[in-house]
Design a protein around this motif. Structure first.
Motif, PDB file in Angstrom:
ATOM      1  N   VAL A  38     -22.574  23.913  12.343  1.00  0.00           N
ATOM      2  CA  VAL A  38     -23.359  25.003  11.765  1.00  0.00           C
ATOM      3  C   VAL A  38     -22.581  26.298  11.952  1.00  0.00           C
ATOM      4  O   VAL A  38     -22.135  26.616  13.062  1.00  0.00           O
ATOM      5  CB  VAL A  38     -24.741  25.107  12.438  1.00  0.00           C
ATOM      6  N   GLU A  39     -22.403  27.049  10.868  1.00  0.00           N
ATOM      7  CA  GLU A  39     -21.591  28.258  10.943  1.00  0.00           C
ATOM      8  C   GLU A  39     -22.368  29.543  10.654  1.00  0.00           C
ATOM      9  O   GLU A  39     -21.887  30.633  10.948  1.00  0.00           O
ATOM     10  CB  GLU A  39     -20.426  28.162   9.941  1.00  0.00           C
ATOM     11  N   ILE A  40     -23.551  29.430  10.081  1.00  0.00           N
ATOM     12  CA  ILE A  40     -24.231  30.624   9.587  1.00  0.00           C
ATOM     13  C   ILE A  40     -24.665  31.583  10.694  1.00  0.00           C
ATOM     14  O   ILE A  40     -24.923  32.764  10.438  1.00  0.00           O
ATOM     15  CB  ILE A  40     -25.443  30.240   8.717  1.00  0.00           C
ATOM     16  N   GLY A  48     -22.324  35.650   9.697  1.00  0.00           N
ATOM     17  CA  GLY A  48     -23.718  35.602   9.277  1.00  0.00           C
ATOM     18  C   GLY A  48     -24.474  36.860   9.659  1.00  0.00           C
ATOM     19  O   GLY A  48     -25.271  37.398   8.880  1.00  0.00           O
ATOM     20  N   VAL A  49     -24.217  37.355  10.852  1.00  0.00           N
ATOM     21  CA  VAL A  49     -24.858  38.593  11.311  1.00  0.00           C
ATOM     22  C   VAL A  49     -24.450  39.753  10.406  1.00  0.00           C
ATOM     23  O   VAL A  49     -25.295  40.556   9.967  1.00  0.00           O
ATOM     24  CB  VAL A  49     -24.474  38.889  12.774  1.00  0.00           C
ATOM     25  N   LYS A  50     -23.166  39.868  10.107  1.00  0.00           N
ATOM     26  CA  LYS A  50     -22.682  40.954   9.252  1.00  0.00           C
ATOM     27  C   LYS A  50     -23.293  40.882   7.852  1.00  0.00           C
ATOM     28  O   LYS A  50     -23.587  41.910   7.235  1.00  0.00           O
ATOM     29  CB  LYS A  50     -21.157  40.918   9.160  1.00  0.00           C
ATOM     30  N   ALA A  51     -23.474  39.681   7.333  1.00  0.00           N
ATOM     31  CA  ALA A  51     -24.055  39.522   6.001  1.00  0.00           C
ATOM     32  C   ALA A  51     -25.480  40.046   5.962  1.00  0.00           C
ATOM     33  O   ALA A  51     -25.883  40.761   5.037  1.00  0.00           O
ATOM     34  CB  ALA A  51     -24.005  38.056   5.589  1.00  0.00           C
ATOM     35  N   PHE A  52     -26.265  39.713   6.983  1.00  0.00           N
ATOM     36  CA  PHE A  52     -27.638  40.227   7.061  1.00  0.00           C
ATOM     37  C   PHE A  52     -27.630  41.752   7.212  1.00  0.00           C
ATOM     38  O   PHE A  52     -28.478  42.453   6.644  1.00  0.00           O
ATOM     39  CB  PHE A  52     -28.398  39.586   8.218  1.00  0.00           C
ATOM     40  N   LYS A  53     -26.674  42.266   7.969  1.00  0.00           N
ATOM     41  CA  LYS A  53     -26.570  43.720   8.139  1.00  0.00           C
ATOM     42  C   LYS A  53     -26.270  44.408   6.808  1.00  0.00           C
ATOM     43  O   LYS A  53     -26.794  45.491   6.519  1.00  0.00           O
ATOM     44  CB  LYS A  53     -25.477  44.059   9.154  1.00  0.00           C
ATOM     45  N   LYS A  80     -37.464  38.725   6.487  1.00  0.00           N
ATOM     46  CA  LYS A  80     -37.724  39.371   7.770  1.00  0.00           C
ATOM     47  C   LYS A  80     -36.778  40.540   8.018  1.00  0.00           C
ATOM     48  O   LYS A  80     -37.186  41.600   8.501  1.00  0.00           O
ATOM     49  CB  LYS A  80     -37.617  38.345   8.913  1.00  0.00           C
ATOM     50  N   VAL A  81     -35.516  40.361   7.653  1.00  0.00           N
ATOM     51  CA  VAL A  81     -34.551  41.443   7.836  1.00  0.00           C
ATOM     52  C   VAL A  81     -34.882  42.621   6.930  1.00  0.00           C
ATOM     53  O   VAL A  81     -34.890  43.785   7.359  1.00  0.00           O
ATOM     54  CB  VAL A  81     -33.116  40.941   7.571  1.00  0.00           C
ATOM     55  N   PRO A 125     -30.685  41.603  12.215  1.00  0.00           N
ATOM     56  CA  PRO A 125     -29.690  40.668  11.678  1.00  0.00           C
ATOM     57  C   PRO A 125     -29.271  39.609  12.691  1.00  0.00           C
ATOM     58  O   PRO A 125     -29.073  38.443  12.328  1.00  0.00           O
ATOM     59  CB  PRO A 125     -28.527  41.585  11.303  1.00  0.00           C
ATOM     60  N   GLU A 126     -29.148  40.009  13.940  1.00  0.00           N
ATOM     61  CA  GLU A 126     -28.778  39.046  14.983  1.00  0.00           C
ATOM     62  C   GLU A 126     -29.852  37.973  15.144  1.00  0.00           C
ATOM     63  O   GLU A 126     -29.545  36.773  15.254  1.00  0.00           O
ATOM     64  CB  GLU A 126     -28.568  39.769  16.314  1.00  0.00           C
ATOM     65  N   GLN A 127     -31.117  38.399  15.166  1.00  0.00           N
ATOM     66  CA  GLN A 127     -32.213  37.441  15.295  1.00  0.00           C
ATOM     67  C   GLN A 127     -32.284  36.519  14.083  1.00  0.00           C
ATOM     68  O   GLN A 127     -32.545  35.314  14.213  1.00  0.00           O
ATOM     69  CB  GLN A 127     -33.533  38.194  15.463  1.00  0.00           C
ATOM     70  N   ALA A 128     -32.051  37.086  12.905  1.00  0.00           N
ATOM     71  CA  ALA A 128     -32.123  36.291  11.676  1.00  0.00           C
ATOM     72  C   ALA A 128     -31.030  35.229  11.632  1.00  0.00           C
ATOM     73  O   ALA A 128     -31.287  34.076  11.256  1.00  0.00           O
ATOM     74  CB  ALA A 128     -32.004  37.209  10.463  1.00  0.00           C
TER      75      ALA A 128
END
Length: 425
Positions: A224-226, A231-236, A398-399, A406-409
């Motif tokens: 799992v890579e997301i 992944g955190v940066k993408a949500f940010k 949620k984000v 983003p970290e939690q997501a």
């Protein structure tokens, strides 16, 4: 488109529209061939194309009926948002499933794993397979067998209003940081918001993820890579674009809202695919069709990438008219029909030979989208592939609403993946 999970609003199943007077149900014989070997009976075709495309697909199906006058094609347009669940319910209950379905690329492995699709190897459905684009073939296979014929291939791109960008004095952004900077000028000079961001559909999250060098999973090594840094940066990134008002978003109805905003000129740009070219051009902002520009999806901080999407044609394993169904798939995935589809809808063929046809080669959208497809990121063609999107969808919401960081997501998405993929690290 089409298209990843692409959440078109779910609506009721459109009633079947018979292309000729015919009884409902399967063919007149168990294999769809009459005593003289001529194809006969009924082929029920579930078409998942959108409102701008379905009239063309219906006419294409009529063409098959002209070639095989003893076969009656029962055409049913099934809204994309309903199609996956409706097919599973029908196939699982052994009642009401179509003979042939236009299946989204991520559905094939899922349906095949459940035993709902007929293997096509050695059947007339697979014709001139060397002519298929190599990247279009990947989604048709599962555990060494072929369960679909590639019909349309696509990816995402940046649609933009040339006039609005010119009036604002900005260039087409090469990455999301440039887009955020240009947004202020676009708003000040034109009153338009820079970008419509599809916050309702996780397929549209992938360019942000790929732009940070990330991916959902590594299917080869089962990792799992997301939930890593990418992944955190993408949500940010999606959060920043909306919070800064560089982008507008909605939690639902993104397909219709995005297209409407682009057509009306309330947004200058939108990430979209070739399936919406004709829909966009129907808007007041594109009465001059040349005003619609297409560019690569903006990159992130380290990379640029867009997911490979598309549509295949599959045959239901329980069909009572297999021979006619195989012939229908052969016809609908033929070079002739793919050329017609491109000329009428600007959708991208899956056959290499079609790109050599002058009318197709000179199509302005093909000139952009073919190189984009060649460089598109392959998704994991695993049985759970389509299910990987729902956790992203939940966490995107949620984000964007501020109920998760983003970290939690990213962590929650990774945790959901490991529950779904028991043998993944």
């Amino acid at each position: 488109m089409r298209r990843g999970i692409r959440g078109v609003t779910a609506t009721a199943l459109v009633a079947g529209l018979a292309l000729a007077a015919t009884a409902c149900g399967g063919g007149d014989s168990s294999d769809g061939a009459g005593s003289g070997g001529e194809l006969s009976g009924t082929v029920t075709f579930w078409d998942t194309s959108n409102d701008a495309e379905k009239a063309t697909y219906r006419k294409l199906a009529e063409g098959f009926q002209k070639e095989h006058p003893k076969v009656h094609v029962k055409y049913v347009n099934v809204p994309f948002g309903d199609a996956n669940a409706k097919f599973k319910n029908a196939a699982g209950g052994n009642s009401g499933a179509p003979d042939v379905m236009r299946t989204e690329v991520a559905w094939v492995a899922d349906f095949a794993n459940l035993g709902y699709l007929a293997p096509l190897d050695g059947t007339p459905a697979l014709d001139k397979t060397d002519d298929y684009l190599p990247q279009a073939v990947g989604s048709t296979k599962f555990k060494g067998k072929t369960y679909a014929a590639p019909q349309v291939i696509d990816t995402l791109a940046l649609f933009y209003n040339k006039k609005l960008l010119k009036d604002a004095g900005v260039e087409v952004p090469g990455n999301f940081a440039e887009l955020a900077t240009a947004a202020k000028k676009i708003k000040a000079k034109t009153g338009a918001t820079a970008l419509y961001l599809r916050g309702d559909d996780p397929y549209w999250f992938l360019p942000y993820l790929y732009g940070e060098g990330g991916n959902m999973v590594d299917a080869r090594d089962k990792v799992v890579e997301i939930d890593d840094g990418a992944g955190v940066k993408a949500f940010k990134t999606i959060k920043s674009l909306v919070d800064s008002k560089a982008a507008v978003t909605d939690a639902t109805d993104g397909q219709e809202n995005q297209l409407r905003a682009l057509k009306d000129g309330t947004v200058a740009m939108a990430v979209d695919g070739p399936w919406d070219i004709e829909g966009a051009r129907a808007g007041k902002s594109f009465k001059d069709k040349k005003n619609l520009g297409v560019a690569p999806v903006p990159g992130g901080s380290t990379a640029q990438g867009s997911p490979q999407g598309g549509w295949n044609l599959s045959v239901y394993a329980g069909s009572k008219n297999l021979q006619a169904s195989y012939a229908f798939v052969k016809y609908m995935s033929s070079a002739k029909v793919q050329q017609q589809t491109n000329e009428q809808l600007s959708l991208l063929p899956t056959r290499k030979s079609v790109y050599e046809v002058p009318a197709v080669k000179n199509n302005e959208m093909v000139k952009f989208f073919k190189p984009a497809v060649d460089g598109a990121v392959q998704r994991p063609w695993i049985a759970e592939g389509n299910s990987l999107f729902e956790p992203i969808k939940v966490q995107m919401n949620k984000v964007l609403t501020g109920s998760a960081t983003p970290e939690q997501a990213a962590k929650a998405t990774g945790d959901a993946y490991r529950k779904l993929l028991k043998d993944y690290k």
